[in-house]
Design an enzyme around this catalytic site. Structure first.
Site, PDB file in Angstrom:
ATOM      1  N   THR A 164       0.904  -1.152   0.000  1.00 14.51           N
ATOM      2  CA  THR A 164       0.000   0.000   0.000  1.00 14.51           C
ATOM      3  C   THR A 164       0.938   1.194   0.000  1.00 14.51           C
ATOM      4  O   THR A 164       2.036   1.123   0.581  1.00 14.51           O
ATOM      5  CB  THR A 164      -0.921   0.026   1.241  1.00 14.51           C
ATOM      6  OG1 THR A 164      -0.111   0.097   2.408  1.00 14.51           O
ATOM      7  CG2 THR A 164      -1.795  -1.213   1.337  1.00 14.51           C
ATOM      8  N   HIS A 165       0.562   2.248  -0.697  1.00 11.62           N
ATOM      9  CA  HIS A 165       1.472   3.395  -0.879  1.00 11.62           C
ATOM     10  C   HIS A 165       2.788   2.949  -1.509  1.00 11.62           C
ATOM     11  O   HIS A 165       3.820   3.556  -1.268  1.00 11.62           O
ATOM     12  CB  HIS A 165       1.778   4.108   0.450  1.00 11.62           C
ATOM     13  CG  HIS A 165       0.589   4.331   1.320  1.00 11.62           C
ATOM     14  ND1 HIS A 165      -0.066   5.550   1.399  1.00 11.62           N
ATOM     15  CD2 HIS A 165      -0.095   3.485   2.128  1.00 11.62           C
ATOM     16  CE1 HIS A 165      -1.089   5.435   2.239  1.00 11.62           C
ATOM     17  NE2 HIS A 165      -1.132   4.194   2.682  1.00 11.62           N
ATOM     18  N   SER A 287      15.068   0.189 -27.666  1.00 14.86           N
ATOM     19  CA  SER A 287      15.341   1.613 -27.836  1.00 14.86           C
ATOM     20  C   SER A 287      16.138   1.793 -29.113  1.00 14.86           C
ATOM     21  O   SER A 287      16.928   0.926 -29.484  1.00 14.86           O
ATOM     22  CB  SER A 287      16.135   2.115 -26.628  1.00 14.86           C
ATOM     23  OG  SER A 287      16.932   3.235 -27.000  1.00 14.86           O
TER      24      SER A 287
END
Ligand code: ARG
Length: 474
Positions: A164-165, A287
């Site tokens: 969480t967070h 890339s």
């Protein structure tokens, strides 16, 4: 230029229309996707005209033949060119013009008792029904895929630190995370099913411009032909409402919201710093400069599509706010925004479904870090509570213990449980999970990450999905 004039209000105006304003007022490009649905709608209108005795069976036959020719042109891809060659404001005008190209004078009978207002509303309902059904199937397929991956992850016993967070919170099984993804997509499928069903309820066709018609159109026959339960009850509302399209844009935004949240996590898992997942080459990009890169583009694009869908929802809602009842030209823009959002949104949902299939979860890396950050701390506090200590005191005692261990740079072990029991004034031993696996196995509540609870949830979700499939295929 089509032989038949495609401006449907030619008789009223003396001067030629301003070309720039005509172009500004055109929704033809956005509308083209509606073409097959307009043809169905127009065929049903022929039924309503014939059923009401407004046209003869010969006229009906001629109109139907012309419409079927248009349908073939749409299917083979040549219609768009014909449509662009007209100066029709929208696809409805372009089809009307093409019918007159094919059927000559008789073609001019098609628009009797009909306005583009009821035509747009009906066509849009058919389009929404079609796309909502497709989206529902995609969402259900995504849920099924997540469940299949969950079954594998459950068998492997792959552990994961739920955050969480983005901070380590509690250990879970990867299967639990995947089943959570499945839950959100099942809800998305249900939402799409609901929109599709709503788009089968009532047919606006035969509402005319805003008040009905003096011609005895057989609205019921037309509604039946188009798969609606009944004709709409109120012409004014029927032609002015864009609720179905708005509901679908909303459902698309919500489904993409679910996809974007899963995507966010997968993107992070695919970084070398995490190493929790690897995206198959088939779904990765490199890339142009940095030779080592493997980028999880599909998931990043899904996040952006979700944001765009939210914007489109706000824009579409905005165009319908504060306009008086019945048709106002603003609604043409509602339609354009909605179609764009729906087409792009469905593409993104399809892409998410296939990209998810290319994710390889790294059992060892996930499992190795599931206990990092003292993710068992809550369970240890629970064990004190189970022995009669208050929640507040338990939180405090375990918090102190974690701080001490953190300072010493070590994990919690059996000695810590003895220390805790002493500090809490409890007789030893204090039983509590000390690692991630013990933690998930210790869970007792319905809907928890306990392996048995997950197995149960997966089975239930599979049953719901199978029932949905049966319902939608009958
Ligand atoms: N182009 C319009 C649209 O797509 C058609 C409806 C026009 N009706 C009207 N009364 N101007 O929304």
């Amino acid at each position: 230029m089509s032989e038949s004039s495609s401006l449907q209000w030619g008789g009223r105006f003396a001067s030629v229309p301003d070309a720039a304003l005509l172009a500004f007022g055109s929704s033809l490009e956005e509308d083209l996707v509606l073409a097959p649905f307009d043809v169905r709608c127009s065929l049903a209108h022929v039924t309503a005209l014939f059923g009401g005795g407004i046209i003869t069976s010969e006229s009906a036959k001629t109109l139907r033949e012309a419409l079927r020719r248009v349908a073939s042109e749409i299917a083979e891809g040549s219609f768009a060119e014909h449509a662009r060659a007209t100066n029709a404001e929208d696809v409805h005008g372009a089809i009307d013009a093409r019918v007159r190209d094919h059927a000559g004078e008789e073609g001019a009978r098609l628009h009797a008792g009909r306005s583009r207002n009821d035509q747009v509303a009906t066509t849009l309902a058919l389009y929404v029904r079609n796309r909502a059904q497709h989206a529902a199937d995609t969402a259900a397929t995504t849920a099924a895929l997540a469940l299949a991956q969950a079954r594998i992850a459950l068998a492997d016993g792959t552990l994961l630190a739920a955050t969480t967070h983005w901070q380590p919170a509690q250990p879970i099984l990867l299967a639990f995370w995947l089943a959570a993804v499945a839950e959100s997509f099942l809800r998305a499928a249900t939402r799409f099913d609901r929109v599709a069903n709503d788009a089968c309820a009532a047919s606006p066709l035969g509402s005319g411009a805003c008040s009905g018609s003096t011609l005895p159109l057989d609205r019921e026959a037309a509604a039946r032909e188009l798969g609606f339960a009944t004709p709409t009850r109120n012409a004014l509302d029927a032609i002015g409402s864009r609720d179905l399209a708005l509901d679908l844009v909303h459902a698309v935004a919500r489904a993409l919201g679910a996809a974007s949240r899963a995507s966010e996590e997968i993107v992070l898992w695919c970084t070398p710093a995490f190493g929790y997942a690897r995206l198959d080459d088939a779904a990765s990009t490199g890339s142009s400069l940095m030779p080592q890169k493997r980028n999880p583009d599909p998931f990043e694009l899904v996040r952006a599509h979700a944001a765009a869908a939210n914007g489109a929802l706000a824009a579409a809602l905005g165009t319908t706010t504060g306009i008086a009842l019945s048709y106002h030209r603003d609604l043409q823009e509602t339609k354009a925004i909605a179609i764009h959002a729906i087409e792009r949104g469905l593409g993104a949902l399809d892409a998410f479904a296939s990209a998810l299939g290319y994710v390889n979860y790294n059992h060892d890396a996930m499992t190795a870090h599931a206990g990092d950050g003292y993710t068992v701390a809550t369970d240890i506090a629970d064990s004190l509570i189970a022995r009669g200590i208050t929640a507040r005191r338990a939180h405090e005692l375990v918090g102190t213990l974690v701080t001490t261990a953190e300072r010493a740079g070590r994990i919690l072990d059996a000695n810590d449980l003895d220390t805790l029991a002493d500090a809490a004034g409890l007789a030893r031993p204090l039983e509590a999970p000390l690692d991630a696996l013990a933690s998930v196995r210790a869970k007792r509540t319905i809907g928890s990450t306990h392996p048995d609870a997950i197995a149960h949830a997966i089975a239930e979700l599979e049953t719901v999905l199978a029932a949905r499939e049966r319902n939608t295929t009958v």
